[in-house]
Design a protein around this motif. Structure first.
Motif, PDB file in Angstrom:
ATOM      1  N   LEU A 169       0.241  11.886  -7.276  1.00  0.00           N
ATOM      2  CA  LEU A 169      -0.070  10.203  -7.100  1.00  0.00           C
ATOM      3  C   LEU A 169       0.844   9.361  -7.603  1.00  0.00           C
ATOM      4  O   LEU A 169       1.094   8.329  -7.333  1.00  0.00           O
ATOM      5  CB  LEU A 169      -1.526  10.204  -7.351  1.00  0.00           C
ATOM      6  CG  LEU A 169      -2.752  11.038  -6.815  1.00  0.00           C
ATOM      7  CD1 LEU A 169      -4.066  10.646  -7.180  1.00  0.00           C
ATOM      8  CD2 LEU A 169      -2.508  10.807  -5.287  1.00  0.00           C
ATOM      9  N   SER A 170       1.160   9.815  -9.018  1.00  0.00           N
ATOM     10  CA  SER A 170       1.934   8.837  -9.974  1.00  0.00           C
ATOM     11  C   SER A 170       3.535   9.120  -9.701  1.00  0.00           C
ATOM     12  O   SER A 170       3.820  10.248 -10.324  1.00  0.00           O
ATOM     13  CB  SER A 170       1.198   9.117 -11.316  1.00  0.00           C
ATOM     14  OG  SER A 170       2.064   8.355 -12.153  1.00  0.00           O
ATOM     15  N   LYS A 171       4.227   8.216  -9.241  1.00  0.00           N
ATOM     16  CA  LYS A 171       5.589   8.268  -9.160  1.00  0.00           C
ATOM     17  C   LYS A 171       6.204   7.770 -10.424  1.00  0.00           C
ATOM     18  O   LYS A 171       5.810   6.598 -10.793  1.00  0.00           O
ATOM     19  CB  LYS A 171       6.141   7.512  -7.970  1.00  0.00           C
ATOM     20  CG  LYS A 171       5.789   8.036  -6.602  1.00  0.00           C
ATOM     21  CD  LYS A 171       4.812   9.306  -6.418  1.00  0.00           C
ATOM     22  CE  LYS A 171       4.652   9.619  -5.023  1.00  0.00           C
ATOM     23  NZ  LYS A 171       3.564  10.015  -4.599  1.00  0.00           N
ATOM     24  N   TYR A 220       0.772  -1.119  -0.020  1.00  0.00           N
ATOM     25  CA  TYR A 220      -0.211   0.080   0.266  1.00  0.00           C
ATOM     26  C   TYR A 220       0.858   1.264   0.024  1.00  0.00           C
ATOM     27  O   TYR A 220       0.296   2.321  -0.122  1.00  0.00           O
ATOM     28  CB  TYR A 220      -0.872  -0.066   1.207  1.00  0.00           C
ATOM     29  CG  TYR A 220      -2.243  -0.732   1.018  1.00  0.00           C
ATOM     30  CD1 TYR A 220      -2.374  -1.831   0.468  1.00  0.00           C
ATOM     31  CD2 TYR A 220      -3.238  -0.092   1.602  1.00  0.00           C
ATOM     32  CE1 TYR A 220      -3.624  -2.460   0.388  1.00  0.00           C
ATOM     33  CE2 TYR A 220      -4.724  -0.847   1.441  1.00  0.00           C
ATOM     34  CZ  TYR A 220      -4.684  -1.930   0.638  1.00  0.00           C
ATOM     35  OH  TYR A 220      -5.866  -2.482   0.505  1.00  0.00           O
ATOM     36  N   TYR A 221       2.256   1.097   0.436  1.00  0.00           N
ATOM     37  CA  TYR A 221       3.104   2.214   0.485  1.00  0.00           C
ATOM     38  C   TYR A 221       4.426   1.988  -0.520  1.00  0.00           C
ATOM     39  O   TYR A 221       4.401   0.835  -1.112  1.00  0.00           O
ATOM     40  CB  TYR A 221       3.462   2.622   1.866  1.00  0.00           C
ATOM     41  CG  TYR A 221       2.235   2.982   2.589  1.00  0.00           C
ATOM     42  CD1 TYR A 221       1.863   4.282   2.806  1.00  0.00           C
ATOM     43  CD2 TYR A 221       1.672   2.077   3.270  1.00  0.00           C
ATOM     44  CE1 TYR A 221       0.970   4.520   3.725  1.00  0.00           C
ATOM     45  CE2 TYR A 221       0.176   2.175   4.139  1.00  0.00           C
ATOM     46  CZ  TYR A 221       0.258   3.552   4.148  1.00  0.00           C
ATOM     47  OH  TYR A 221      -1.140   4.024   5.065  1.00  0.00           O
ATOM     48  N   ILE A 222       5.138   2.963  -0.685  1.00  0.00           N
ATOM     49  CA  ILE A 222       6.424   2.808  -1.345  1.00  0.00           C
ATOM     50  C   ILE A 222       7.580   2.640  -0.471  1.00  0.00           C
ATOM     51  O   ILE A 222       8.052   3.622   0.291  1.00  0.00           O
ATOM     52  CB  ILE A 222       6.337   4.056  -2.256  1.00  0.00           C
ATOM     53  CG1 ILE A 222       5.215   4.326  -3.143  1.00  0.00           C
ATOM     54  CG2 ILE A 222       7.694   4.194  -3.133  1.00  0.00           C
ATOM     55  CD1 ILE A 222       4.914   5.449  -3.933  1.00  0.00           C
ATOM     56  N   TRP A 232       0.101   4.200  -5.619  1.00  0.00           N
ATOM     57  CA  TRP A 232      -1.193   4.269  -6.351  1.00  0.00           C
ATOM     58  C   TRP A 232      -1.029   3.229  -7.494  1.00  0.00           C
ATOM     59  O   TRP A 232      -1.896   3.087  -8.561  1.00  0.00           O
ATOM     60  CB  TRP A 232      -1.392   5.601  -7.046  1.00  0.00           C
ATOM     61  CG  TRP A 232      -2.114   6.656  -5.985  1.00  0.00           C
ATOM     62  CD1 TRP A 232      -2.046   6.822  -4.827  1.00  0.00           C
ATOM     63  CD2 TRP A 232      -3.423   6.723  -6.322  1.00  0.00           C
ATOM     64  NE1 TRP A 232      -3.056   7.503  -4.387  1.00  0.00           N
ATOM     65  CE2 TRP A 232      -4.255   7.584  -4.981  1.00  0.00           C
ATOM     66  CE3 TRP A 232      -4.595   6.702  -7.342  1.00  0.00           C
ATOM     67  CZ2 TRP A 232      -5.507   7.929  -4.906  1.00  0.00           C
ATOM     68  CZ3 TRP A 232      -5.845   7.117  -7.178  1.00  0.00           C
ATOM     69  CH2 TRP A 232      -6.049   7.805  -5.952  1.00  0.00           C
ATOM     70  N   GLU A 233       0.219   2.512  -7.582  1.00  0.00           N
ATOM     71  CA  GLU A 233       0.256   1.495  -8.608  1.00  0.00           C
ATOM     72  C   GLU A 233      -0.512   0.401  -8.270  1.00  0.00           C
ATOM     73  O   GLU A 233      -0.680  -0.403  -8.952  1.00  0.00           O
ATOM     74  CB  GLU A 233       1.606   1.179  -8.847  1.00  0.00           C
ATOM     75  CG  GLU A 233       2.665   2.257  -9.547  1.00  0.00           C
ATOM     76  CD  GLU A 233       2.661   2.136 -10.968  1.00  0.00           C
ATOM     77  OE1 GLU A 233       2.359   1.168 -11.448  1.00  0.00           O
ATOM     78  OE2 GLU A 233       2.617   3.312 -11.651  1.00  0.00           O
ATOM     79  N   ASN A 234      -0.680   0.258  -7.055  1.00  0.00           N
ATOM     80  CA  ASN A 234      -1.574  -0.907  -6.456  1.00  0.00           C
ATOM     81  C   ASN A 234      -3.277  -0.629  -6.341  1.00  0.00           C
ATOM     82  O   ASN A 234      -3.668   0.389  -6.045  1.00  0.00           O
ATOM     83  CB  ASN A 234      -1.008  -0.960  -4.928  1.00  0.00           C
ATOM     84  CG  ASN A 234      -1.738  -2.296  -4.263  1.00  0.00           C
ATOM     85  OD1 ASN A 234      -2.681  -2.794  -4.783  1.00  0.00           O
ATOM     86  ND2 ASN A 234      -1.403  -2.515  -2.808  1.00  0.00           N
ATOM     87  N   GLU A 235      -3.777  -1.532  -7.353  1.00  0.00           N
ATOM     88  CA  GLU A 235      -5.115  -1.323  -7.672  1.00  0.00           C
ATOM     89  C   GLU A 235      -6.053  -1.287  -6.300  1.00  0.00           C
ATOM     90  O   GLU A 235      -7.226  -0.585  -6.324  1.00  0.00           O
ATOM     91  CB  GLU A 235      -5.666  -2.452  -8.585  1.00  0.00           C
ATOM     92  CG  GLU A 235      -6.990  -2.339  -9.100  1.00  0.00           C
ATOM     93  CD  GLU A 235      -7.525  -3.217 -10.216  1.00  0.00           C
ATOM     94  OE1 GLU A 235      -8.754  -3.187 -10.764  1.00  0.00           O
ATOM     95  OE2 GLU A 235      -6.711  -4.087 -10.431  1.00  0.00           O
ATOM     96  N   GLU A 236      -5.543  -1.993  -5.460  1.00  0.00           N
ATOM     97  CA  GLU A 236      -6.157  -2.202  -4.237  1.00  0.00           C
ATOM     98  C   GLU A 236      -6.365  -0.748  -3.288  1.00  0.00           C
ATOM     99  O   GLU A 236      -7.481  -0.433  -3.014  1.00  0.00           O
ATOM    100  CB  GLU A 236      -5.644  -3.355  -3.120  1.00  0.00           C
ATOM    101  CG  GLU A 236      -5.848  -4.704  -3.816  1.00  0.00           C
ATOM    102  CD  GLU A 236      -5.263  -5.492  -2.785  1.00  0.00           C
ATOM    103  OE1 GLU A 236      -5.417  -5.423  -1.322  1.00  0.00           O
ATOM    104  OE2 GLU A 236      -4.868  -6.767  -2.954  1.00  0.00           O
TER     105      GLU A 236
END
Length: 545
Positions: free
Chosen positions: A204-206, A125-127, A172-176
């Motif tokens: 939001l998009s890294k 959920y995090y980076i 935000w790459e994670n669809e969940e």
């Protein structure tokens, strides 16, 4: 009656902690907002926007959210929020909530789980990135100073946090993650809210996690999948509904903002950009005691006005918010009462003639000023306190840092709303969480509403005109006198109608320019008569048909 077309609407921003305290604990609350709805209705605004009232440790004044579904006890209860929405609707007012989902608080249950182990279901959920104890994964800088990475001793990895170390960036790459956010937005839509302001939504998009030549903004600003995410959010939440959306855009471009707001793209209604509020950042450096660059201010405002209009996008237009100094202290002059009133009216008129949705920040409509704090212990803002430490380490004297904070601190906007001349300006019966500006006996709502020549009535009339006259919404714009070092002027045109706005941003007498026609009906001004020159801070809005 509130205007149904959001393009004609005017939004009033409320910073609840500093608006009105009904409990005596020194912090404003939701019941305090309910108490003042009739005042806001009288002013004439259409929407009220509340900065975050969700559960939070308040390390960044509520933008570090630990529970998206509950109201923080400091502000009241969820039932109070529902009562506010209902009471607003009864008065024809609409309510916008503020959502920060680039990051959560590190106290959020998702992050508490994520940091337990590398194979925890919430880890993604995090980076997280590898690094060594003394070398973060990249050299990116936090928006609040220092590294954008924080080391987690338990799992020997770094997590990305573009803001405070207690604000971990979501993946935000994670669809969940995306679906969790969409479910939450839909919850608040079902709850009855009328709109949203999305915090730093263009981050939001890294992109790639590589070292940068500078702070690293190019790797996460308007990133590779950002338009895909916002379109998906639109489709799965507010799209096709009577919900107004505005995205706060950090270090963005006109081209991106056209994409965010052009109706056919199905993303957002409007955007905040901050380029015009960096004209007192020499070399891009915020923490300076610099005056603003007037020509750059005009150039920036007009570049965005023309660009967004031509691209069929939509601007939010504003001078003030909870992160910016008070505009009358910044671009006007508050050294005397006459200058304060004149320049505050001038700033209002010259902004509200532009195309876009105007935002009024609490107290702006009565000309509240920066408080002029002289001691570091008067400040509460995490960004300002970090800046103090950094500047002192660089060798600045205490007084030099105080002079900078007096001009640039976010706390300049966060002092309590000045309602009357009673103790603590009528904000609280207790001790306020941050000091009230000392000038409240002369600058307060009670005094402003009682005086038909006050700044308040200039704002009230500007709102009425935007509701009544289509030219404010649909008119084209033509910049004028762009090289003039005193005057800011532009024309709005719609069919055979013309609206001319001309303002003297100086405290000098300036000859009336030959290129500006003298005829027409003065719709609003800050002088009682019309002279053959433009007097100090004089502003005129002239209508020709």
């Amino acid at each position: 009656m509130a205007v149904s077309d959001w393009r004609k609407s005017v939004v009033y921003q409320i910073y609840p902690a500093s608006f009105n305290d009904t409990t005596g604990d020194g912090t404003g609350d939701i019941q305090g907002v309910i108490e003042k709805l009739d005042y806001l209705k009288y002013l004439g605004v259409d929407y009220i926007w509340l900065t975050p009232v969700y559960e939070s440790p308040m390390n960044d004044n509520g933008y570090d959210i630990s529970n998206y579904y509950e109201v923080d006890a400091r502000f009241g209860t969820k039932e109070d929020l529902k009562a506010l929405i209902d009471a607003a609707h009864e008065r024809g007012l609409k309510v916008m909530l503020d959502l920060a989902f680039n990051h959560t608080s590190t106290a959020h249950p998702w992050f508490l789980e994520a940091r337990k182990s590398k194979d925890n279901p919430y880890r993604d959920y995090y980076i997280w990135q590898d690094g060594t104890y003394d070398a973060p994964p990249t050299n990116w800088e936090s928006k609040f100073g220092g590294s954008a990475w924080s080391y987690d001793d338990d799992t020997n990895q770094y997590y990305l946090r573009l803001f405070d170390e207690t604000q971990a960036d979501l993946n935000w790459e994670n669809e969940e993650v995306r679906n969790e956010i969409y479910d939450m937005i839909n919850h608040w839509i079902d709850f009855g809210v009328d709109g949203f302001r999305f915090d730093v939504v263009n981050l939001l998009s890294k992109g790639e996690f590589k070292n940068a030549d500078g702070p690293g903004k190019e790797f996460y600003t308007d990133g590779p999948r950002i338009h895909e995410y916002i379109h998906e959010m639109n489709r799965k939440t507010f799209g096709g509904k009577e919900i107004m959306t505005v995205g706060e855009m950090s270090s963005t471009t006109i081209d991106h903002c056209i994409k965010y707001t052009a109706p056919e793209r199905g993303e957002l209604n409007s955007v905040f950009n901050f380029h015009h509020l960096k004209v007192d950042y020499p070399g891009g450096e915020k923490w300076t005691d610099a005056d603003y660059d007037f020509l750059l201010l005009k150039e920036t405002l007009m570049e965005w006005q023309l660009g967004i209009h031509e691209g069929n996008g939509w601007n939010a237009i504003f001078w003030c918010n909870h992160d910016q100094p008070r505009v009358v202290s910044r671009f006007g002059k508050d050294d005397t009462e006459e200058n304060r009133v004149r320049s505050a009216k001038m700033l209002a008129i010259s902004l509200h003639g532009l195309q876009g949705t105007p935002y009024i920040y609490q107290g702006e409509e009565i000309g509240m000023t920066n408080p002029g704090f002289n001691r570091i212990d008067q400040y509460r803002d995490v960004e300002s306190l970090n800046a103090y430490d950094i500047l002192r380490e660089k060798g600045y004297t205490y007084q030099q840092v105080m002079d900078i904070l007096k001009k640039k601190s976010r706390d300049n906007a966060r002092t309590p709303m000045q309602w009357d001349d009673s103790r603590h300006a009528g904000f609280t019966d207790g001790e306020p969480w941050i000091e009230v500006a000392e000038n409240y006996p002369g600058i307060n709502v009670e005094k402003a509403v009682a005086d038909e020549n006050s700044i308040f009535y200039t704002y009230k009339r500007l709102i009425e005109m935007r509701h009544e006259m289509e030219i404010f919404t649909a008119g084209g714009i033509r910049p004028m006198l762009m090289k003039d070092r005193h005057l800011f002027a532009y024309e709005r045109t719609l069919d055979d109608e013309t609206l001319l706005v001309i303002s003297n941003y100086s405290d000098e007498h300036v000859a009336y320019p030959e290129s500006v026609p003298p005829e027409g009906e003065v719709l609003i001004s800050n002088y009682d008569d019309r002279a053959g020159e433009l007097r100090p801070f004089e502003t005129l809005m002239i209508y020709m048909n």
